[in-house]
Scaffold this motif. Structure first.
Motif, mmCIF file in Angstrom:
data_model
loop_
_atom_site.group_PDB
_atom_site.id
_atom_site.type_symbol
_atom_site.label_atom_id
_atom_site.label_comp_id
_atom_site.label_asym_id
_atom_site.label_seq_id
_atom_site.Cartn_x
_atom_site.Cartn_y
_atom_site.Cartn_z
ATOM 1 N N PHE A 237 -2.871 33.722 -20.967
ATOM 2 C CA PHE A 237 -2.794 33.228 -19.545
ATOM 3 C C PHE A 237 -2.432 31.978 -19.404
ATOM 4 O O PHE A 237 -2.605 30.970 -20.055
ATOM 5 C CB PHE A 237 -4.246 33.253 -18.753
ATOM 6 N N TYR B 293 1.104 38.033 -14.562
ATOM 7 C CA TYR B 293 -0.125 38.140 -15.580
ATOM 8 C C TYR B 293 -0.943 39.307 -15.651
ATOM 9 O O TYR B 293 -1.476 40.222 -14.589
ATOM 10 C CB TYR B 293 -1.164 36.919 -15.320
ATOM 11 N N ASP B 294 -0.816 39.918 -16.735
ATOM 12 C CA ASP B 294 -1.394 41.286 -16.979
ATOM 13 C C ASP B 294 -3.026 41.198 -17.834
ATOM 14 O O ASP B 294 -2.898 40.769 -18.711
ATOM 15 C CB ASP B 294 -0.611 42.239 -17.842
ATOM 16 N N LYS B 295 -3.958 41.387 -16.704
ATOM 17 C CA LYS B 295 -5.365 41.106 -17.378
ATOM 18 C C LYS B 295 -5.781 41.942 -18.625
ATOM 19 O O LYS B 295 -6.225 41.767 -19.410
ATOM 20 C CB LYS B 295 -6.292 41.289 -15.901
ATOM 21 N N LYS B 296 -5.383 43.246 -18.264
ATOM 22 C CA LYS B 296 -5.620 44.178 -19.330
ATOM 23 C C LYS B 296 -5.060 43.729 -20.837
ATOM 24 O O LYS B 296 -5.928 44.145 -21.652
ATOM 25 C CB LYS B 296 -4.930 45.589 -19.047
ATOM 26 N N ASN C 178 -3.959 40.829 -21.308
ATOM 27 C CA ASN C 178 -3.876 39.418 -21.502
ATOM 28 C C ASN C 178 -2.489 38.793 -21.803
ATOM 29 O O ASN C 178 -2.293 38.228 -22.704
ATOM 30 C CB ASN C 178 -5.007 39.047 -22.464
#
Ligand code: URA
Length: 239
Positions: free
Chosen positions: A139, A169-172, A174
């Protein structure tokens, strides 16, 4: 004496393959007579015409736009015998890349035999924008973003101010997708810029150089620049 298609290709008029097609389809005259047989031998003193246009003997400047795939080196020859960007282009003219993209970087690359043009395009004072899309691990905070925009220290020298924008931003996973517009072309610049904020570039693509983009091309494909584009780039590069 040389084969007609070779002389046409070496003049920079077109590729050898296209030259062969022009000959076969009756577009080429030698000393005023149409020659449609491939392999006809001519000398540099013969007058060659293509659709009525006389081929000039001096080497013409050529400009190619390539969609560089991953796994190709940006040089004219490689001592490890890896495929080079020049191998991807069907020409007999000695062209070379304008700047470089890493082995694993994809995207837009110019190749030419015009040294003055190549130097001007690469010189940071001419501020030719290059737009990259990077996939990075992690992030990016507001602070880190600001740092990248304002300039970071790489190889003992600050980078110029640049435009940096976080697209996703892709949380899965990261991971972040970031767009950068820079006009310098320092060695591994984008990767090193991210390194300074502790992130690693996982994937990198150059999508644009000045007003040129990759539209209409698939990875590994290329096209010649048209005269309008060349003129515009000459202007942009202050030539
Ligand atoms: N910056 C890099 O780190 N690599 C490239 O290929 C281009 C710019």
């Amino acid at each position: 004496m040389e084969r007609l298609q070779k002389i046409i290709a070496e003049s920079g008029y077109t590729s050898r393959r296209k030259a062969e097609e022009l000959i076969r389809t009756g577009h080429v005259k030698v000393n005023g007579v149409t020659v449609s047989e491939l392999g006809t031998k001519v000398s540099v003193n013969d007058m060659i015409e293509i659709d009525g246009e006389i081929l000039t003997k001096e080497e013409q400047k050529v400009y190619y736009l390539l969609y560089k795939p991953r796994g190709v080196v940006t040089t004219t020859s490689d001592d490890k015998h890896r495929k080079t960007v020049v191998d991807l282009i069907d020409t007999n003219i000695r062209i070379y890349p304008v700047g470089r993209l890493d082995y694993d970087t994809t995207g837009i690359l110019l190749l030419t035999n015009d040294g003055i043009f190549a130097n001007a395009m690469m010189h940071p004072k001419n501020k030719i924008d290059k737009r990259y899309i990077a996939k990075v691990n992690g992030f990016i905070s507001k602070d880190q973003l600001l740092k990248l925009q304002q300039g970071v220290l790489i190889d003992g020298k600050m980078t110029a101010k640049s435009q940096v924008r976080i697209k996703r931003y892709d949380k899965k996973t990261n991971t972040s997708i970031v767009e950068l517009v820079i006009h310098e072309g320092r060695n591994h610049q984008v990767k090193k810029m991210f390194e300074t904020i502790g992130l690693t570039v996982l994937k990198l693509k150059r999508e644009q150089i000045s007003f040129l983009n990759l539209s209409g091309l698939k990875s590994g494909e290329y096209r010649m620049l048209n005269p309008k584009e060349i003129k515009k780039l000459y202007n942009e590069a202050n030539l």
